[in-house]
Design a protein around this motif. Structure first.
Motif, PDB file in Angstrom:
ATOM      1  N   GLY A   1       0.785  -1.221   0.000  1.00  0.00           N
ATOM      2  CA  GLY A   1       0.000   0.000   0.000  1.00  0.00           C
ATOM      3  C   GLY A   1       0.812   1.264   0.000  1.00  0.00           C
ATOM      4  N   GLY A   2       0.069   2.356  -0.236  1.00  0.00           N
ATOM      5  CA  GLY A   2       0.671   3.679  -0.248  1.00  0.00           C
ATOM      6  C   GLY A   2       0.799   4.198   1.160  1.00  0.00           C
ATOM      7  N   GLY A   3       0.733   5.505   1.258  1.00  0.00           N
ATOM      8  CA  GLY A   3       0.952   6.114   2.550  1.00  0.00           C
ATOM      9  C   GLY A   3       2.328   6.716   2.562  1.00  0.00           C
ATOM     10  N   GLY A   4       2.406   7.946   2.912  1.00  0.00           N
ATOM     11  CA  GLY A   4       3.651   8.680   2.756  1.00  0.00           C
ATOM     12  C   GLY A   4       4.619   8.511   3.891  1.00  0.00           C
ATOM     13  N   GLY A   5       4.514   7.419   4.644  1.00  0.00           N
ATOM     14  CA  GLY A   5       5.493   7.179   5.676  1.00  0.00           C
ATOM     15  C   GLY A   5       5.274   8.059   6.880  1.00  0.00           C
ATOM     16  N   GLY A   6       6.342   8.372   7.568  1.00  0.00           N
ATOM     17  CA  GLY A   6       6.238   9.021   8.865  1.00  0.00           C
ATOM     18  C   GLY A   6       6.286  10.521   8.839  1.00  0.00           C
ATOM     19  N   GLY A   7       5.976  11.149   7.729  1.00  0.00           N
ATOM     20  CA  GLY A   7       5.822  12.592   7.746  1.00  0.00           C
ATOM     21  C   GLY A   7       7.112  13.336   7.511  1.00  0.00           C
ATOM     22  N   GLY A   8       7.696  13.214   6.348  1.00  0.00           N
ATOM     23  CA  GLY A   8       8.909  13.938   6.031  1.00  0.00           C
ATOM     24  C   GLY A   8       8.634  15.428   5.921  1.00  0.00           C
ATOM     25  N   GLY A   9       9.625  16.228   6.259  1.00  0.00           N
ATOM     26  CA  GLY A   9       9.474  17.663   6.180  1.00  0.00           C
ATOM     27  C   GLY A   9      10.012  18.205   4.874  1.00  0.00           C
ATOM     28  N   GLY A  10       9.403  19.277   4.376  1.00  0.00           N
ATOM     29  CA  GLY A  10       9.882  19.910   3.162  1.00  0.00           C
ATOM     30  C   GLY A  10      11.038  20.843   3.465  1.00  0.00           C
ATOM     31  N   GLY A  11      11.576  21.430   2.412  1.00  0.00           N
ATOM     32  CA  GLY A  11      12.709  22.316   2.581  1.00  0.00           C
ATOM     33  C   GLY A  11      12.362  23.543   3.408  1.00  0.00           C
ATOM     34  N   ASP A  12      11.083  23.903   3.462  1.00  0.00           N
ATOM     35  CA  ASP A  12      10.679  25.072   4.239  1.00  0.00           C
ATOM     36  C   ASP A  12      10.223  24.702   5.641  1.00  0.00           C
ATOM     37  OD1 ASP A  12       8.377  23.752   3.650  1.00  0.00           O
ATOM     38  OD2 ASP A  12       7.345  25.429   2.673  1.00  0.00           O
ATOM     39  N   GLY A  13      10.445  23.443   6.010  1.00  0.00           N
ATOM     40  CA  GLY A  13      10.059  22.993   7.336  1.00  0.00           C
ATOM     41  C   GLY A  13       8.662  22.437   7.414  1.00  0.00           C
ATOM     42  N   ASN A  14       7.879  22.557   6.339  1.00  0.00           N
ATOM     43  CA  ASN A  14       6.523  22.031   6.329  1.00  0.00           C
ATOM     44  C   ASN A  14       6.511  20.525   6.118  1.00  0.00           C
ATOM     45  OD1 ASN A  14       5.343  24.510   6.677  1.00  0.00           O
ATOM     46  ND2 ASN A  14       4.678  24.742   4.558  1.00  0.00           N
ATOM     47  N   LEU A  15       5.457  19.905   6.591  1.00  0.00           N
ATOM     48  CA  LEU A  15       5.186  18.527   6.212  1.00  0.00           C
ATOM     49  C   LEU A  15       4.822  18.488   4.734  1.00  0.00           C
ATOM     50  CD1 LEU A  15       2.858  17.571   9.200  1.00  0.00           C
ATOM     51  CD2 LEU A  15       5.114  16.589   8.781  1.00  0.00           C
ATOM     52  N   GLU A  16       5.094  17.366   4.084  1.00  0.00           N
ATOM     53  CA  GLU A  16       4.727  17.170   2.686  1.00  0.00           C
ATOM     54  C   GLU A  16       3.689  16.059   2.608  1.00  0.00           C
ATOM     55  OE1 GLU A  16       8.388  16.423   0.659  1.00  0.00           O
ATOM     56  OE2 GLU A  16       8.859  18.559   0.497  1.00  0.00           O
ATOM     57  N   LEU A  17       2.520  16.378   2.058  1.00  0.00           N
ATOM     58  CA  LEU A  17       1.378  15.480   2.023  1.00  0.00           C
ATOM     59  C   LEU A  17       0.929  15.291   0.581  1.00  0.00           C
ATOM     60  CD1 LEU A  17      -0.899  14.062   3.804  1.00  0.00           C
ATOM     61  CD2 LEU A  17      -2.144  16.220   3.614  1.00  0.00           C
ATOM     62  N   THR A  18       0.764  14.055   0.157  1.00  0.00           N
ATOM     63  CA  THR A  18       0.255  13.772  -1.185  1.00  0.00           C
ATOM     64  C   THR A  18      -1.137  13.175  -1.062  1.00  0.00           C
ATOM     65  OG1 THR A  18       2.495  13.340  -2.002  1.00  0.00           O
ATOM     66  CG2 THR A  18       0.676  12.558  -3.358  1.00  0.00           C
TER      67      THR A  18
END
Length: 424
Positions: A35-52
């Motif tokens: 299955g999918g699921g974006g894992g444990g919540g990686g942060g973007g370059g600006d410090g934000n979470l990245e959600l698909t």
């Protein structure tokens, strides 16, 4: 920063002015691993979470207008979240369900397996929602329903990964029936489109009305897509009903409203119809005077909703889309995306289990007021307003608009948790 993925259909948002649905037009009805699921919540370059997020919208076929409503509203949600810097960056990847359960399931699999989405949102048909919901459960992936209305989706067929923002048939008809029993009389007839949504919607009204002293004196069932309602109208006219309840959506709602008015039935009894943009615009003056429940409308004021979010939503929706007004499902799709993003921020993660846990009990105050996703069945609470369609003179609208009588508060319109049939 938000963006739209490569799955958006070209032209999906144009040419649909005035084709918005309203309180309850349901499109129908009604897995493997890795299955999918974006894992444990990686942060973007600006410090934000990245959600698909994978959007499953009916962008073609008979409910394409609802799909366009949903897609445009989610885009507005992404714009607002970017403006507000809420702490999560969303990548939206859209797919067309074509109002077909097999197509919807195939598209959900593609989003999970190829796009690695963290959550799914959308579906206009209850049969599509059921198929996608079962798959999301197998994949242990959050799925936010924003249009499909079958009560069973957050009732007997609920699961721990499926959530819903829009009203289901009982949640919509409970306040409608209670208000009618107090204000229109106790004897009534029903006219329901002869398919699952029409029958379930009528059934919910009858259930609540009978609990409050109501009596059904006639029931007629025009086929889906009927063009001639004269026989059904004559059957209703021959009764001593105080009012008629019509549960017909889209074009059926327009045609039935026009013919009910032209046959003079409204001179004999009151009429309850969908208080939707498409019916009001399509039937025009023929719809004036009709009663009904309003789960959302572009004309709702800050006094009625308790906040000033609707004015902003309507303005930005018109600008983002084709200039038409947002529908009920525009609002619930907007709120659905806001719920998912808020859950990610509160959890500090985009992992599936973290999102699910944060979504249970989450609240959001949006264009129709405060809404909360109940932990017991994953159904959002919804305000509903009793109203009558009136001439729009003096307003910004060019079609009949609802005059609000009573607000039925969000927490009062659902079955108690122990009566839902849901066991999460």
């Amino acid at each position: 920063m938000s963006k739209v993925g490569t799955g958006v259909l070209a032209g999906g948002l144009v040419g649909l002015a005035g084709c918005t649905s309203g309180d309850d037009g349901d499109g129908g009805d009604n897995g493997g691993g890795g299955g999918g699921g974006g894992g444990g919540g990686g942060g973007g370059g600006d410090g934000n979470l990245e959600l698909t997020v994978g959007g499953l919208f009916s962008l073609s076929g008979p409910y394409s207008a609802i799909g366009a409503d949903s897609s445009t509203a989610v885009e507005v949600a992404l714009q607002h979240m970017e403006d507000e810097d809420v702490g999560v960056s969303v990548d939206l990847v859209e797919r067309d369900t074509q109002l077909d359960p097999e197509v919807g399931l195939r598209q959900a699999r593609e989003l999970v397996q190829n796009e690695n989405v963290d959550a799914l949102i959308g579906t206009a048909s209850s049969s599509v929602a059921n198929a996608v919901g079962n798959y999301a459960r197998q994949q242990e992936l959050p799925f936010m329903i924003t249009v499909s209305t079958a009560e069973s989706l957050t009732g007997d067929n609920c699961n721990g990964y499926t959530f819903r923002t829009n009203t289901h048939t009982y949640q919509n008809q409970k306040p409608n029936a209670e208000w009618a029993m107090e204000n229109l009389g106790t004897k009534f007839a029903t006219m329901g489109a002869d398919y699952s949504w029409g029958r379930e919607s009528v059934g919910a009204f009858v259930e609540v009305a009978e609990q409050n002293g109501g009596e059904v004196v006639e029931q007629v069932w025009p086929e889906l897509g009927a063009t001639d309602y004269s026989t059904y109208i004559q059957q209703v006219a021959s009764t001593d009903a105080d009012f008629l309840v019509v549960r017909a959506s889209g074009t059926d709602g327009v045609r039935s409203a026009n013919q009910i008015a032209s046959f003079g039935l409204k001179d004999q009894m009151d009429v309850i119809t969908n208080q939707t943009t498409i019916v009001a615009q399509g039937a025009g003056e023929a719809a004036t005077g009709n009663y009904g429940g309003v789960p959302y409308h572009a004309a709702l004021t800050s006094e009625q909703t308790g906040n000033d979010q609707n004015e902003r939503f309507v303005s930005d929706y018109r600008e983002t889309g084709d200039g038409s007004d947002p529908s009920t499902y525009s609002c619930t799709s907007y709120v659905g995306m806001r719920f998912i993003a808020k859950a990610a921020v509160e959890a500090g993660s985009t992992g599936a289990d973290d999102l699910v846990s944060a979504l249970e009990g989450v609240s959001y105050t949006g264009p129709k007021g405060e809404m909360t996703i109940r932990a017991c069945d994953h159904q959002a609470t919804n305000n509903v307003w009793s109203s009558q369609l009136v001439d729009p003179e003096g307003t910004e609208f060019d079609y009949p608009v609802p005059e609000i009588f009573t607000k039925h508060d969000a927490g009062e319109n659902s079955r108690p948790c122990e009566e839902t049939g849901c066991n999460i």
